[in-house]
Design an enzyme around this catalytic site. Structure first.
Site, short mmCIF file in Angstrom:
data_model
loop_
_atom_site.label_atom_id
_atom_site.label_comp_id
_atom_site.label_asym_id
_atom_site.label_seq_id
_atom_site.Cartn_x
_atom_site.Cartn_y
_atom_site.Cartn_z
N THR A 149 -5.74 10.32 -3.96
CA THR A 149 -4.66 10.73 -3.05
C THR A 149 -4.96 10.16 -1.67
O THR A 149 -6.04 9.61 -1.43
CB THR A 149 -4.57 12.27 -2.92
OG1 THR A 149 -5.64 12.72 -2.09
CG2 THR A 149 -4.63 12.97 -4.26
N GLY A 160 0.39 5.25 -6.90
CA GLY A 160 0.10 3.86 -7.24
C GLY A 160 -1.38 3.60 -7.50
O GLY A 160 -1.75 2.98 -8.51
N ALA A 200 -1.47 10.96 -8.69
CA ALA A 200 -0.84 10.18 -9.77
C ALA A 200 0.08 9.12 -9.17
O ALA A 200 1.07 8.73 -9.78
CB ALA A 200 -0.06 11.12 -10.69
N MET A 241 -7.08 10.55 4.92
CA MET A 241 -6.92 9.22 5.51
C MET A 241 -6.55 9.35 6.99
O MET A 241 -5.76 10.23 7.35
CB MET A 241 -5.79 8.49 4.74
CG MET A 241 -5.60 7.06 5.16
SD MET A 241 -4.30 6.27 4.16
CE MET A 241 -2.89 6.50 5.20
N SER A 285 0.86 -1.17 0.00
CA SER A 285 0.00 0.00 0.00
C SER A 285 0.90 1.23 0.00
O SER A 285 2.09 1.12 -0.27
CB SER A 285 -0.95 -0.06 1.20
OG SER A 285 -1.97 0.90 1.03
N LYS A 326 5.22 13.34 -12.39
CA LYS A 326 4.44 12.12 -12.15
C LYS A 326 3.09 12.19 -12.85
O LYS A 326 2.60 11.21 -13.41
CB LYS A 326 4.25 11.89 -10.65
CG LYS A 326 5.50 11.36 -9.98
CD LYS A 326 5.24 10.97 -8.55
CE LYS A 326 6.53 10.50 -7.90
NZ LYS A 326 6.48 10.50 -6.45
N LYS A 343 3.78 1.17 -3.96
CA LYS A 343 3.26 0.41 -5.11
C LYS A 343 4.11 0.52 -6.37
O LYS A 343 4.13 -0.41 -7.18
CB LYS A 343 1.82 0.87 -5.42
CG LYS A 343 0.86 0.43 -4.33
CD LYS A 343 -0.56 0.87 -4.57
CE LYS A 343 -1.34 0.65 -3.30
NZ LYS A 343 -2.68 0.23 -3.43
N1 NAD Z 1 -9.80 1.47 -1.22
C1 NAD Z 1 -8.76 0.78 -1.66
O1 NAD Z 1 -8.85 -0.40 -1.97
C2 NAD Z 1 -7.44 1.44 -1.87
C3 NAD Z 1 -6.53 0.85 -2.73
C4 NAD Z 1 -5.34 1.49 -2.95
C5 NAD Z 1 -5.04 2.66 -2.29
N2 NAD Z 1 -5.94 3.18 -1.44
C6 NAD Z 1 -5.67 4.45 -0.77
O2 NAD Z 1 -5.29 5.39 -1.77
C7 NAD Z 1 -4.46 6.39 -1.21
C8 NAD Z 1 -3.24 6.57 -2.11
O3 NAD Z 1 -2.46 5.41 -2.09
P1 NAD Z 1 -1.22 5.21 -3.10
O4 NAD Z 1 -0.71 3.86 -2.85
O5 NAD Z 1 -1.60 5.63 -4.46
O6 NAD Z 1 -0.20 6.28 -2.50
P2 NAD Z 1 0.98 7.03 -3.26
O7 NAD Z 1 1.87 7.51 -2.18
O8 NAD Z 1 1.55 6.19 -4.34
O9 NAD Z 1 0.25 8.27 -3.98
C9 NAD Z 1 -0.35 9.28 -3.25
C10 NAD Z 1 -0.78 10.41 -4.17
O10 NAD Z 1 -1.41 11.41 -3.36
C11 NAD Z 1 -0.85 12.68 -3.66
N3 NAD Z 1 -0.92 13.51 -2.45
C12 NAD Z 1 -0.66 13.15 -1.18
N4 NAD Z 1 -0.85 14.19 -0.34
C13 NAD Z 1 -1.24 15.24 -1.13
C14 NAD Z 1 -1.60 16.60 -0.86
N5 NAD Z 1 -1.59 17.10 0.37
N6 NAD Z 1 -1.98 17.38 -1.92
C15 NAD Z 1 -2.00 16.89 -3.17
N7 NAD Z 1 -1.67 15.61 -3.47
C16 NAD Z 1 -1.30 14.80 -2.47
C17 NAD Z 1 0.57 12.39 -4.09
O11 NAD Z 1 1.09 13.42 -4.86
C18 NAD Z 1 0.35 11.11 -4.90
O12 NAD Z 1 -0.05 11.42 -6.20
C19 NAD Z 1 -4.12 5.89 0.19
O13 NAD Z 1 -4.96 6.54 1.10
C20 NAD Z 1 -4.46 4.41 0.14
O14 NAD Z 1 -4.81 3.88 1.40
C21 NAD Z 1 -7.14 2.60 -1.23
O1 SKM Z 2 -3.22 -2.76 3.33
C1 SKM Z 2 -3.78 -3.46 2.51
O2 SKM Z 2 -4.10 -4.64 2.77
C2 SKM Z 2 -4.10 -2.93 1.21
C3 SKM Z 2 -4.40 -1.63 0.99
C4 SKM Z 2 -4.69 -1.09 -0.35
O3 SKM Z 2 -3.71 -0.13 -0.69
C5 SKM Z 2 -4.73 -2.15 -1.43
O4 SKM Z 2 -4.42 -1.62 -2.66
C6 SKM Z 2 -3.76 -3.23 -1.16
O5 SKM Z 2 -3.83 -4.20 -2.14
C7 SKM Z 2 -4.11 -3.86 0.15
#
Ligand code: NAD
Ligand code: SKM
Length: 279
Positions: free
Chosen positions: A195, A131, A129, A199, A65, A157, A69
């Protein structure tokens, strides 16, 4: 008797408020699977060591996560089709002694979104932008979204994701700089927050966006799992928009990941019930 459970888990930071361990372990228990899921706090500087540790202990797989990613790819032995295309891995699977990176995030999101709206032919704005954004954007483009606007702070990115969509799919994509408050343009029909803003523990954080630009016919989706009802979704609901929270996505991606690791089709309702209990 066999006292050696198979190990899986999640690598992220911050991880203390991440509830997926409760949801996945509930599924393992319900289906009598002798697997464990460990929620691990892994800093970026320790990601390589964490992957080596998983190898040393014969973990059958793990989720990545935020923020791992994209970075995790260089520590793996190969990539599945979708992860290769997206350039992001959320699910690593041990196959023939090799760690192969897969991506189930995009499919998980799509299934959840489709319960409200079909993205085919729609104009979509994605905030972020990283993961999750990469997986969601590519999956929406493959599902024939007509236009994807990537809104991101980091130009490189953001433009990299735009190029990926334009070069590898039929969808048209453009970059929107995010140095000022984002106003949702009239052509946008679906807005996705990918983003981590909002969270837990930073649940009061506000996205740099003008809620007065939300029209009632806009669908607003958030990927955040904890809390499921973010400030963005509250604002969208107040404006009469349909909303999609992050619970459906996280449950759907877990069904796919658990199938990779165990071969079992687990019941999504068991995970939904557990998530609603703990959140
Ligand atoms: N519901 C789900 O199944 C699921 C799956 C994957 C990720 N997520 C959630 O998605 C979120 C992002 O995860 P990720 O793995 O892509 O993280 P990451 O670190 O790869 O990307 C985060 C993105 O958020 C942007 N960002 C962060 N803080 C910011 C701010 N203050 N202003 C503007 N942009 C900002 C960053 O620039 C980046 O583009 C997390 O909260 C994660 O828990 C949820
Ligand atoms: O913490 C976890 O178990 C996960 C959180 C999300 O980012 C998911 O994308 C990930 O595959 C699983």
């Amino acid at each position: 008797m066999n006292f050696l459970s198979k190990i899986t888990g999640s690598f992220s930071t911050p991880s203390a408020a991440n509830p997926t361990v409760a949801m996945v372990e509930a599924a393992y228990k319900h289906h009598g699977l002798d697997f464990r899921y460990l929620n691990c706090e892994v800093l970026p500087k320790d990601l390589e060591a964490a992957v080596k540790g998983a190898r040393a202990m014969n973990w059958v797989g793990f989720n990545c996560s935020l923020p791992h990613k994209v970075e995790v790819i260089k520590f793996l032995d190969g990539l599945g089709e979708s992860a290769k295309l997206m350039g992001a891995v959320n699910c690593v699977v041990l196959r023939d002694g090799k760690y192969i990176g897969e991506n189930t995030d995009g499919k998980g999101f799509l299934k959840s979104l489709k319960s409200i709206i079909d993205p085919a032919g729609k104009s979509i704005a994605i905030l972020g932008a990283g993961g999750a954004a990469r997986a969601i954007a590519v999956e929406l483009a493959l599902e024939n979204a007509s236009r994807i606007t990537v809104v991101n702070r980091d130009q490189n990115k953001g433009k990299d994701l735009v190029d990926l969509i334009n070069n590898k799919t039929k969808c048209k994509s453009e970059f929107k700089d995010w140095s000022t408050k984002f106003e949702v343009p009239d052509h946008v029909q679906i807005l996705v927050n990918a983003t981590s803003i909002g969270m837990s523990p930073d649940i009061d954080a506000r996205i740099n966006i003008n809620p007065d630009s939300f029209r009632a016919d806009l669908v607003v989706a958030d990927v955040i799992v904890n809390p499921p009802m973010t400030n963005l979704l509250k604002d969208a609901k107040a404006k009469g928009c349909q909303i999609v929270d992050g619970l459906g996505m996280v449950i759907n991606q877990a069904v796919l990941g658990i199938k990779f690791w165990t071969g079992e089709d687990v019941d999504p309702e068991v995970m939904r019930k557990k998530l609603l209990e703990v959140l």
